[in-house]
Design an enzyme around this catalytic site. Structure first.
Site, PDB file in Angstrom:
ATOM      1  N   HIS A   1      -0.821   1.731  16.752  1.00  0.00           N
ATOM      2  CA  HIS A   1      -0.274   2.080  15.427  1.00  0.00           C
ATOM      3  C   HIS A   1       1.088   2.754  15.492  1.00  0.00           C
ATOM      4  CE1 HIS A   1      -1.016   2.952  11.050  1.00  0.00           C
ATOM      5  NE2 HIS A   1      -1.668   1.814  11.211  1.00  0.00           N
TER       6      HIS A   1
ATOM      7  N   ASP B   1      -5.490  -0.665  18.339  1.00  0.00           N
ATOM      8  CA  ASP B   1      -4.245  -0.516  17.581  1.00  0.00           C
ATOM      9  C   ASP B   1      -3.622   0.839  17.904  1.00  0.00           C
ATOM     10  OD1 ASP B   1      -3.461  -1.115  14.026  1.00  0.00           O
ATOM     11  OD2 ASP B   1      -2.208  -0.471  15.707  1.00  0.00           O
TER      12      ASP B   1
ATOM     13  N   TRP C   1       2.687   7.376  11.757  1.00  0.00           N
ATOM     14  CA  TRP C   1       1.232   7.498  11.564  1.00  0.00           C
ATOM     15  C   TRP C   1       0.540   6.243  12.076  1.00  0.00           C
ATOM     16  CZ3 TRP C   1      -1.664   4.394   7.996  1.00  0.00           C
ATOM     17  CH2 TRP C   1      -3.023   4.734   7.973  1.00  0.00           C
TER      18      TRP C   1
ATOM     19  N   ARG D   1     -12.225  -4.678  16.897  1.00  0.00           N
ATOM     20  CA  ARG D   1     -11.237  -3.648  17.187  1.00  0.00           C
ATOM     21  C   ARG D   1     -11.962  -2.323  17.276  1.00  0.00           C
ATOM     22  NH1 ARG D   1      -6.589  -1.280  13.184  1.00  0.00           N
ATOM     23  NH2 ARG D   1      -8.282   0.203  12.749  1.00  0.00           N
TER      24      ARG D   1
ATOM     25  N   TYR E   1      -5.392   8.040  13.035  1.00  0.00           N
ATOM     26  CA  TYR E   1      -5.429   6.720  12.418  1.00  0.00           C
ATOM     27  C   TYR E   1      -6.666   5.943  12.869  1.00  0.00           C
ATOM     28  CZ  TYR E   1      -5.236   1.862  11.907  1.00  0.00           C
ATOM     29  OH  TYR E   1      -5.616   0.589  11.598  1.00  0.00           O
TER      30      TYR E   1
ATOM     31  N   GLU F   1      -2.178  -3.411  19.969  1.00  0.00           N
ATOM     32  CA  GLU F   1      -1.371  -3.645  18.765  1.00  0.00           C
ATOM     33  C   GLU F   1      -0.411  -2.498  18.511  1.00  0.00           C
ATOM     34  OE1 GLU F   1      -3.770  -4.245  15.335  1.00  0.00           O
ATOM     35  OE2 GLU F   1      -2.138  -3.902  13.950  1.00  0.00           O
TER      36      GLU F   1
ATOM     37  N   HIS G   1     -13.204  -3.999  12.224  1.00  0.00           N
ATOM     38  CA  HIS G   1     -12.754  -2.661  12.620  1.00  0.00           C
ATOM     39  C   HIS G   1     -13.953  -1.753  12.895  1.00  0.00           C
ATOM     40  CE1 HIS G   1      -8.461  -2.413  10.711  1.00  0.00           C
ATOM     41  NE2 HIS G   1      -8.629  -3.519  11.388  1.00  0.00           N
TER      42      HIS G   1
ATOM     43  N   ASP H   1      -6.114  -3.202   2.333  1.00  0.00           N
ATOM     44  CA  ASP H   1      -5.033  -3.033   1.368  1.00  0.00           C
ATOM     45  C   ASP H   1      -4.348  -4.359   1.067  1.00  0.00           C
ATOM     46  OD1 ASP H   1      -4.452  -1.911   4.125  1.00  0.00           O
ATOM     47  OD2 ASP H   1      -2.422  -2.428   3.497  1.00  0.00           O
TER      48      ASP H   1
ATOM     49  N   HIS I   1      -2.427  -9.778   9.831  1.00  0.00           N
ATOM     50  CA  HIS I   1      -2.940  -8.514   9.285  1.00  0.00           C
ATOM     51  C   HIS I   1      -3.913  -8.838   8.155  1.00  0.00           C
ATOM     52  CE1 HIS I   1      -1.657  -4.472   7.237  1.00  0.00           C
ATOM     53  NE2 HIS I   1      -2.704  -4.289   8.015  1.00  0.00           N
TER      54      HIS I   1
ATOM     55  N   ASN J   1       0.814  -1.208   0.000  1.00  0.00           N
ATOM     56  CA  ASN J   1       0.000   0.000   0.000  1.00  0.00           C
ATOM     57  C   ASN J   1       0.860   1.278   0.000  1.00  0.00           C
ATOM     58  OD1 ASN J   1      -2.253   1.601   0.091  1.00  0.00           O
ATOM     59  ND2 ASN J   1      -2.587   1.349   2.295  1.00  0.00           N
TER      60      ASN J   1
ATOM     61  N   GLU K   1       2.648  -6.328  11.517  1.00  0.00           N
ATOM     62  CA  GLU K   1       2.074  -6.155  10.177  1.00  0.00           C
ATOM     63  C   GLU K   1       3.060  -5.509   9.216  1.00  0.00           C
ATOM     64  OE1 GLU K   1      -1.317  -3.705  11.285  1.00  0.00           O
ATOM     65  OE2 GLU K   1      -0.448  -2.064  10.138  1.00  0.00           O
TER      66      GLU K   1
ATOM     67  N   GLU L   1      -7.479 -10.777  11.183  1.00  0.00           N
ATOM     68  CA  GLU L   1      -8.126  -9.493  10.910  1.00  0.00           C
ATOM     69  C   GLU L   1      -8.904  -9.615   9.615  1.00  0.00           C
ATOM     70  OE1 GLU L   1      -5.362  -6.311  10.576  1.00  0.00           O
ATOM     71  OE2 GLU L   1      -6.875  -4.822  10.083  1.00  0.00           O
TER      72      GLU L   1
ATOM     73  N   ARG M   1       1.784 -10.559  13.895  1.00  0.00           N
ATOM     74  CA  ARG M   1       0.813 -10.043  12.915  1.00  0.00           C
ATOM     75  C   ARG M   1       1.258 -10.189  11.463  1.00  0.00           C
ATOM     76  NH1 ARG M   1      -3.627  -8.045  12.518  1.00  0.00           N
ATOM     77  NH2 ARG M   1      -3.296  -5.830  12.145  1.00  0.00           N
TER      78      ARG M   1
HETATM   79  C1  CS2 Z   1      -3.791  -1.272  10.437  1.00  0.00           C
HETATM   80  C2  CS2 Z   1      -3.884  -1.064   8.952  1.00  0.00           C
HETATM   81  O1  CS2 Z   1      -5.250  -3.062  10.045  1.00  0.00           O
HETATM   82  C3  CS2 Z   1      -4.411  -2.591  10.825  1.00  0.00           C
HETATM   83  O2  CS2 Z   1      -4.069  -3.096  11.902  1.00  0.00           O
HETATM   84  O3  CS2 Z   1      -2.575  -1.096  11.022  1.00  0.00           O
HETATM   85  O4  CS2 Z   1      -5.068  -0.367   8.725  1.00  0.00           O
HETATM   86  C4  CS2 Z   1      -2.734  -0.323   8.326  1.00  0.00           C
HETATM   87  O5  CS2 Z   1      -2.773   1.017   8.748  1.00  0.00           O
HETATM   88  C5  CS2 Z   1      -2.862  -0.401   6.820  1.00  0.00           C
HETATM   89  O6  CS2 Z   1      -2.868  -1.766   6.460  1.00  0.00           O
HETATM   90  C6  CS2 Z   1      -1.718   0.316   6.142  1.00  0.00           C
HETATM   91  O7  CS2 Z   1      -1.836   0.173   4.746  1.00  0.00           O
HETATM   92 MG    MG Z   2      -2.321  -2.334  12.696  1.00  0.00          MG
END
Ligand code: CS2
Ligand code: MG
Length: 402
Positions: free
Chosen positions: A212, A210, A402, A147, A159, A236, A122, A316, A312, A37, A262, A339, A283
């Site tokens: 992140h 998450d 991010w 989540r 995020y 996470e 999510h 994407d 993960h 991605n 991830e 996920e 992950r």
């Molecule tokens: C995230 C994702 O799914 C997750 O746990 O961390 O949304 C991640 O931000 C994206 O896969 C990035 O492309």
């Molecule tokens: Mg994540």
């Protein structure tokens, strides 16, 4: 079983995907997800310019040998572009092998270790009450694990908060959107979110969150400790994991289970985390961590240290990756959770598949191979559009994760 054709298909049915398609002299073809991605064309070029010419004429049955040929043969090792490229080839070859034996892939990975695969969705909202409503919606959809992410009061964007009920598409056209970040505001806010969620939904539903990559180790320790009363299924990416030993500090302070990986692309990214039991879930996923062959090696190491998988599965990753992940998940002994973010309807029509969701669980289906295809003529109607993941800056403008 010689390879006679190999091509990269780039399409954008709602978001960009890169798919590898390889055909053998027997007319059997396999698919592999090669989507990275925000840097899709780097992988497409690595495959087209450097890998595909080496595949023509090779025996498609030699999965491990081709993996090692591409890994050691590149000389320059690891990294997201190389490992996503190898992952795509590996996934293709497993798809071909299973199709040639007329069996669903999981049967070649050791058969089923469970009846179906627990997944999580999510839920997100601009604030606490919207997030509560989103979690309730996911429960209505049948999810058994959810989540929860929320906007942070005082921060314009952050995020994990989707644009609408179901989809969270962090790739944005043209240029990276800029988010503004405050760890202090986040740390002061999140415990209240989960206090509210536990008050609303009780103690039994597995809730995930998450962070992140946005906290320092001591901040992550504070967050983990403050979330202990709400016993999350996992917290996470609490801190950037390039420095694996930084998780020792977090581990010293909290029993909140930790998940990471991830963004990892090889076993070496997580070897210390696993061997020191600094995490509870790994992950890594098929498309970014070298394919099914390498993911199995990571899972086997993790099994020794009682670390479970938690692959993960954001949108994407294409349905090709999701299908491969579900075959892996169904079979691997130390499975934790998968996920699963619904892809858009456009994506699902470009990638017809046999995997299914029911009552919080998923199954890859019994179709020989991965059980996923690509409608190339339809894919051609969705041309690639450059897109970027957002970036994050602190309140003073300093770049941040991010
Ligand atoms: C995230 C994702 O799914 C997750 O746990 O961390 O949304 C991640 O931000 C994206 O896969 C990035 O492309
Ligand atoms: Mg994540």
């Amino acid at each position: 079983m010689k390879i006679v054709d190999a091509k990269v298909i780039i399409c954008s049915p709602g978001r960009n995907f890169v798919t590898l398609k390889v055909t053998t002299e027997d007319g059997i073809y396999g698919l592999g997800d090669a989507t990275l991605n925000g840097r899709e064309l780097a992988v497409a070029s690595y495959l087209t310019e450097h890998v595909l010419p080496l595949l023509i004429g090779r025996d498609a049955r030699r999965i491990e040998d081709i993996w090692q040929y591409l890994y050691k043969g590149a000389y320059w090792r690891r990294g997201p572009v190389t490992m996503a490229s190898i992952a795509a080839v590996d996934t293709v070859l497993w798809d071909i092998k299973a199709k040639s034996l007329n069996t669903p892939l999981y049967q070649l990975l050791g058969g089923a270790s469970r009846e179906a695969v627990l997944v999580y969705g999510h839920a997100s909202g601009a604030g606490v009450e919207e997030t509560v409503k989103a979690v309730a919606h996911y429960l209505e959809l049948g999810y058994k694990a959810i989540r929860a992410q929320s906007g942070i009061p005082g921060l314009a964007s952050t995020y994990g908060v989707g644009r609408g009920g179901m989809y969270y598409e962090p790739a944005e056209k043209d240029a990276p959107p800029e988010n503004i970040w405050s760890s202090e505001q986040y740390l002061n806010f999140v415990p209240g979110l989960f206090a509210r969620l536990r008050k609303e939904f009780g103690d039994d539903i597995p809730l995930l969150h998450d962070a992140h990559h946005r906290l320092t180790p001591i901040e992550a320790a504070r967050l983990g400790k403050s979330l202990e009363p709400f016993h999350l299924f996992w917290l996470e990416d609490p801190t950037p994991a390039e420095l694996q030993e930084s998780f020792r500090l977090i581990r010293r302070h909290t029993t909140t289970p930790l998940a990471v990986g991830e963004v990892f692309n090889s076993i070496f990214d997580c070897q210390q985390l696993i061997q020191e039991q600094l995490i509870d879930y790994i992950r890594t996923t098929v498309v970014h961590a070298g394919g099914i062959s390498h993911l199995r090696k990571i899972a086997n190491l993790a099994e020794i240290y009682q670390v479970r998988t938690g692959a993960h599965g954001a949108t994407d990753m294409s349905p090709v990756c999701m299908a491969a992940a579900l075959h892996f998940d169904l079979s691997v002994h130390n499975f934790g959770i998968q996920e699963y973010m619904h892809h858009s309807a456009e994506t699902d029509t470009v990638f017809p598949h046999s995997y299914s969701f029911e009552d919080g669980l998923m199954h890859p289906g019994e179709t020989p191979g991965l059980g996923v295809d690509i409608n190339e003529s339809l894919a051609a109607k969705y041309p690639y559009q450059r897109a970027y993941l957002p970036i994050n800056r602190k309140l003073d403008g300093t770049m941040h994760s991010w």
